[in-house]
Each structure stands twice: as C-alpha cells, then as structure tokens.
Design a protein around this motif. Structure first.
Motif, short mmCIF file in Angstrom:
data_model
loop_
_atom_site.label_atom_id
_atom_site.label_comp_id
_atom_site.label_asym_id
_atom_site.label_seq_id
_atom_site.Cartn_x
_atom_site.Cartn_y
_atom_site.Cartn_z
N GLU A 1 5.73 -1.72 9.35
CA GLU A 1 4.66 -2.25 10.20
C GLU A 1 4.24 -1.25 11.27
OE1 GLU A 1 5.38 -6.12 11.88
OE2 GLU A 1 6.70 -6.66 10.23
N ASP A 2 2.95 -1.36 11.64
CA ASP A 2 2.39 -0.69 12.80
C ASP A 2 2.47 0.84 12.72
OD1 ASP A 2 0.94 -1.10 15.15
OD2 ASP A 2 2.71 -0.67 16.39
N ILE A 3 2.40 1.38 11.51
CA ILE A 3 2.28 2.83 11.37
C ILE A 3 1.01 3.11 10.56
CG2 ILE A 3 4.74 3.27 11.53
CD1 ILE A 3 4.74 3.67 8.48
N PRO A 4 0.28 4.16 10.87
CA PRO A 4 -0.93 4.47 10.10
C PRO A 4 -0.56 4.85 8.66
CG PRO A 4 -0.47 6.22 11.68
CD PRO A 4 0.50 5.12 11.96
N ILE A 5 -1.42 4.48 7.73
CA ILE A 5 -1.13 4.73 6.33
C ILE A 5 -1.00 6.21 6.03
CG2 ILE A 5 -3.58 4.68 5.67
CD1 ILE A 5 -0.52 3.49 3.57
N GLN A 26 -10.20 -4.62 4.75
CA GLN A 26 -9.99 -5.36 5.98
C GLN A 26 -8.61 -5.08 6.58
OE1 GLN A 26 -11.93 -7.24 7.83
NE2 GLN A 26 -10.38 -8.01 9.24
N SER A 27 -7.59 -5.08 5.71
CA SER A 27 -6.23 -4.89 6.21
C SER A 27 -5.32 -4.42 5.08
CB SER A 27 -5.67 -6.20 6.80
OG SER A 27 -5.64 -7.23 5.82
N ILE A 28 -4.26 -3.71 5.47
CA ILE A 28 -3.25 -3.26 4.51
C ILE A 28 -1.89 -3.68 5.03
CG2 ILE A 28 -4.65 -1.37 3.63
CD1 ILE A 28 -3.14 0.54 5.43
N HIS A 29 -1.00 -4.03 4.10
CA HIS A 29 0.24 -4.70 4.50
C HIS A 29 1.44 -4.14 3.76
CE1 HIS A 29 -2.14 -7.93 6.48
NE2 HIS A 29 -3.00 -7.62 5.52
N HIS A 48 -2.59 12.76 2.70
CA HIS A 48 -3.91 13.11 2.17
C HIS A 48 -5.00 12.16 2.69
CE1 HIS A 48 -2.86 9.86 -0.61
NE2 HIS A 48 -4.10 9.83 -1.04
N LEU A 49 -4.59 11.04 3.30
CA LEU A 49 -5.55 10.08 3.84
C LEU A 49 -5.85 10.32 5.33
CD1 LEU A 49 -4.19 6.81 2.16
CD2 LEU A 49 -6.13 8.22 1.44
N TYR A 50 -5.29 11.37 5.90
CA TYR A 50 -5.50 11.67 7.32
C TYR A 50 -6.99 11.86 7.62
CZ TYR A 50 -5.03 14.00 11.85
OH TYR A 50 -5.13 14.34 13.18
N GLU A 51 -7.47 11.14 8.64
CA GLU A 51 -8.86 11.12 9.08
C GLU A 51 -9.83 10.61 8.01
OE1 GLU A 51 -10.05 14.78 10.92
OE2 GLU A 51 -8.83 14.40 12.70
N ILE A 52 -9.29 9.96 6.99
CA ILE A 52 -10.12 9.30 5.98
C ILE A 52 -9.93 7.79 6.08
CG2 ILE A 52 -10.54 8.99 3.50
CD1 ILE A 52 -9.62 11.88 3.09
N ILE A 53 -8.67 7.35 6.08
CA ILE A 53 -8.35 5.94 6.28
C ILE A 53 -7.37 5.85 7.43
CG2 ILE A 53 -7.35 3.84 5.28
CD1 ILE A 53 -8.24 4.82 2.54
N GLU A 54 -7.78 5.20 8.50
CA GLU A 54 -6.97 5.14 9.72
C GLU A 54 -6.22 3.82 9.87
OE1 GLU A 54 -6.40 7.62 11.73
OE2 GLU A 54 -7.80 9.02 10.78
N ASN A 55 -6.38 2.90 8.92
CA ASN A 55 -5.74 1.59 9.03
C ASN A 55 -4.24 1.72 9.22
OD1 ASN A 55 -8.24 1.40 7.36
ND2 ASN A 55 -7.82 -0.79 7.51
N LYS A 56 -3.70 0.82 10.02
CA LYS A 56 -2.25 0.74 10.19
C LYS A 56 -1.68 -0.35 9.28
CE LYS A 56 -1.75 2.46 14.92
NZ LYS A 56 -1.20 2.15 16.27
N THR A 91 0.80 -1.23 0.00
CA THR A 91 0.00 0.00 0.00
C THR A 91 0.83 1.27 0.00
OG1 THR A 91 -0.49 -0.94 2.18
CG2 THR A 91 -2.33 -0.30 0.87
N THR A 92 2.14 1.18 0.14
CA THR A 92 2.94 2.40 0.18
C THR A 92 3.34 2.87 -1.21
OG1 THR A 92 4.97 1.12 0.54
CG2 THR A 92 3.82 1.93 2.50
N GLY A 93 3.08 2.07 -2.24
CA GLY A 93 3.35 2.49 -3.61
C GLY A 93 2.15 3.21 -4.20
#
Length: 343
Positions: A36-40, A29-32, A46-54, A8-10
């Motif tokens: 690890e263990d940092i919010p996307i 469900q999950s992003i990988h 630009h995803l702040y407070e829109i997608i909170e998944n780590k 998801t970082t690309g």
C-alpha cells in the motif's frame, strides 16, 4: 468508464496498465495490492512519469463505488475470494485467474486448492472473445481464459465445431515463455535454469487441461480426453501450440484454410496464414493477435494446427480488455491495435 485493477504488481497487472493507459474509453481510477501507498513505478520503473498512481488497499465497497469495472489480476486461489466480495455490487468484474473457469470438483482436483463459491462459477461467462461474444456482451462477471487454452482453443475450435475430426485424436504440444509462470522466482524460471534450456513440465497434469476439454465439449459432445503437454521456452513472452488431430474424411489444406477464414471472418485479432506459411511467437509479441497456420497431411490423414499468441496479451491482459470492450458495446479492437514488436 472508470477502471480499477487488483494485482498490479504481477506481469498481467502491469500489462493491463500498459493497455489501459492509452485506451480512449477506459480511465485508470485506482490500482490495488497487498502493498500500500507506494507509487507503481517503484515496482515497475519503466512507468516512471507515465503512471503516477499509488497502490491502495483492497476495499471492495470503495472500489465498487468509484469504478465501473474491476480487473482481478491476482493468483488463483485469491481471485475467487475477491470476486465474491464484489457479488451483488454495481460493478463489472473480469477475473484473469483460473478460479471461475471450471466447476468446483474439477478445480479442487487440478489446482489443489479450495474452489470459489459454486454460484460465482456458474454465473461467470467464459471469456473466449471470438467464440462467446454474445454472452460476454451481457455479462457482469467474466472468467478470462488461460493463456494455453486461448491458443489451443482458437486453433482447434473451427474443426471441432465442424465435426470433421476424430473426437479421440486431439494431441496438443504447447510451449510458453517464462513470464507465463508469473513474477515470483522459482528454480525452473531462474536465468541459469531457463536460459539455453528447453524443459517439459506438468506432463498430463497441467491445470489448464480441464478448461480446454470443457470448452471443446461445448462444441462437440463426442470429444474424448485430450493429450496436453507443456514446455518452458527460454524466452520472456510467447506461446505456441502445435495441435494434431485425425481428419474423418480427406480434406486439403486449402479447404481447411477456407473453413478457418470463414469462421474467423470479422474477428480483427485472428490472422489465418496462407498455405505453407506458419507463424512464430515473435511475430505476435506485444500484440493481441493470434496467428494460425494449418497443414493437412494426405499421407497420414492428420491435420497440424499451429497457433501463436503473446501470453501476456491475447493470453491474459489483452483478451481481458477485449472482453471489457465487448461488455460495454465497443468495437473489440479499441485500445488494442498494437502492431507486434519486431525483432
């Protein structure tokens, strides 16, 4: 349906997040990632407070247990290994890399890397949505097409399938925005090198060449090796392919436009432009559309085909979600009805 994304970082992974966040049937469900263990949003503010998944570690067993489908948005050379970890598990897989698109010997020659397991490559269905719908519908493993091949093939396949061109005449002049090279910085994609510049690269050596030829041969066994030249545009998004082919018999532009309209009837993301109207990359930006314009030159007997896509959408994440829609028996355009951004 529950969805996991690896890589998801690309840029491709980030575009998947943008699409799937508002998809009515798919839930993230999950992003990988290897991180690890940092919010996307740490990677993409630009995803702040829109997608909170780590970001989570990559665990194939856990992903297969919790999700219905996984998108592999990792670089070539990595996705093939990941796909093998999901083999035999109860989860559908869509690979956005080039690892499963061509046979092992071709992959080794053109990608200069060790190929994926031959059995996986044979199992994978090539996910050119408009042309392989029935096989995609029944697939558990899909090889999402490359960005250049998507534009090139969508433009060429109608006349190749109809058998009305000289099979040894195909020349493709292709241009891409810098996001096609990925997020890792290289000299050629740095601002000072790419801005106000126009560069040819990988002349007759681009790794998408055998992918294009393979699919053309599926429709016409007489097709000969193509000439495929790629250029880097000083823009962020977009691909334009200008293809030149020799017509076997005299055909008017109007006749050929009717052929294209007929073949693409019922396909929501293909827009055939009217006569003497040609698309530009900005007119599809941020959308899953492929716009095609044609001109048959009576003086030379050649047909010019112009096709444009957004390389991150129809050329990657958008087509991947389109294929997921097909795999689950949904309408192809669900969650993908983005109006192009303009200007």
């Amino acid at each position: 349906m529950k969805v996991s994304i690896i890589g998801t970082t690309g840029y491709g992974g980030a575009e998947l997040l943008r699409i799937l966040k508002q998809h009515p049937e798919f839930d993230i469900q999950s992003i990988h990632s290897t991180k690890e263990d940092i919010p996307i949003w740490n990677e993409y503010p630009h995803l702040y407070e829109i997608i909170e998944n780590k970001l989570q570690k990559i665990d194939a067993d856990q992903i297969a247990d919790q999700s219905d489908i996984v998108f592999l948005a990792t670089p070539s050379g990595i996705s093939g290994k990941l796909a093998s970890e999901f083999a035999g598990k109860n989860i559908k897989v869509i690979d956005l890399s080039g690892d499963l698109r061509i046979p092992a010997e071709k992959y080794r020659e053109w990608y200069k890397q060790e190929p994926a397991q031959p059995g996986l490559v044979e199992e994978a269905v090539y996910g050119l949505s408009e042309w392989n719908h029935e096989k995609i519908k029944d697939a558990n493993l899909v090889a999402n097409p490359g960005c250049y091949p998507t534009a090139s093939l969508l433009g060429l396949l109608p006349v190749v399938k109809a058998g009305i061109i000289n099979p040894s005449s195909i020349v493709i002049d292709a241009k891409s925005g810098v996001s096609g090279a990925g997020r890792s910085l290289t000299r050629n994609t740095s601002f000072s090198e790419a801005n106000e510049n126009f560069r040819v690269y990988k002349v007759n050596e681009h790794q998408h060449t055998p992918e294009i030829e393979q699919q053309l041969l599926n429709w016409n066994n007489d097709i000969k090796p193509i000439t495929f030249t790629t250029h880097l545009l000083p823009i962020t998004r977009g691909i334009m392919t200008t293809s030149y082919v020799q017509l076997e018999t005299e055909q008017s532009t109007r006749q050929l436009l009717e052929l294209y309209k007929e073949m693409y009837s019922g396909h929501p993301f293909i827009r055939i432009r009217p006569e003497n109207n040609f698309p530009s990359v900005k007119e599809v930006a941020g959308s899953n559309y492929c716009d095609i314009g044609l001109h048959a030159d009576p003086r030379t007997g050649r047909l010019t085909i112009v096709a444009v896509i957004d390389n991150l959408m129809k050329g990657a994440a958008g087509q991947a979600v389109q294929n997921a829609n097909i795999m689950y028996g949904m309408k192809e355009n669900i969650g993908l009805d983005f109006v192009p951004l303009y200007p």
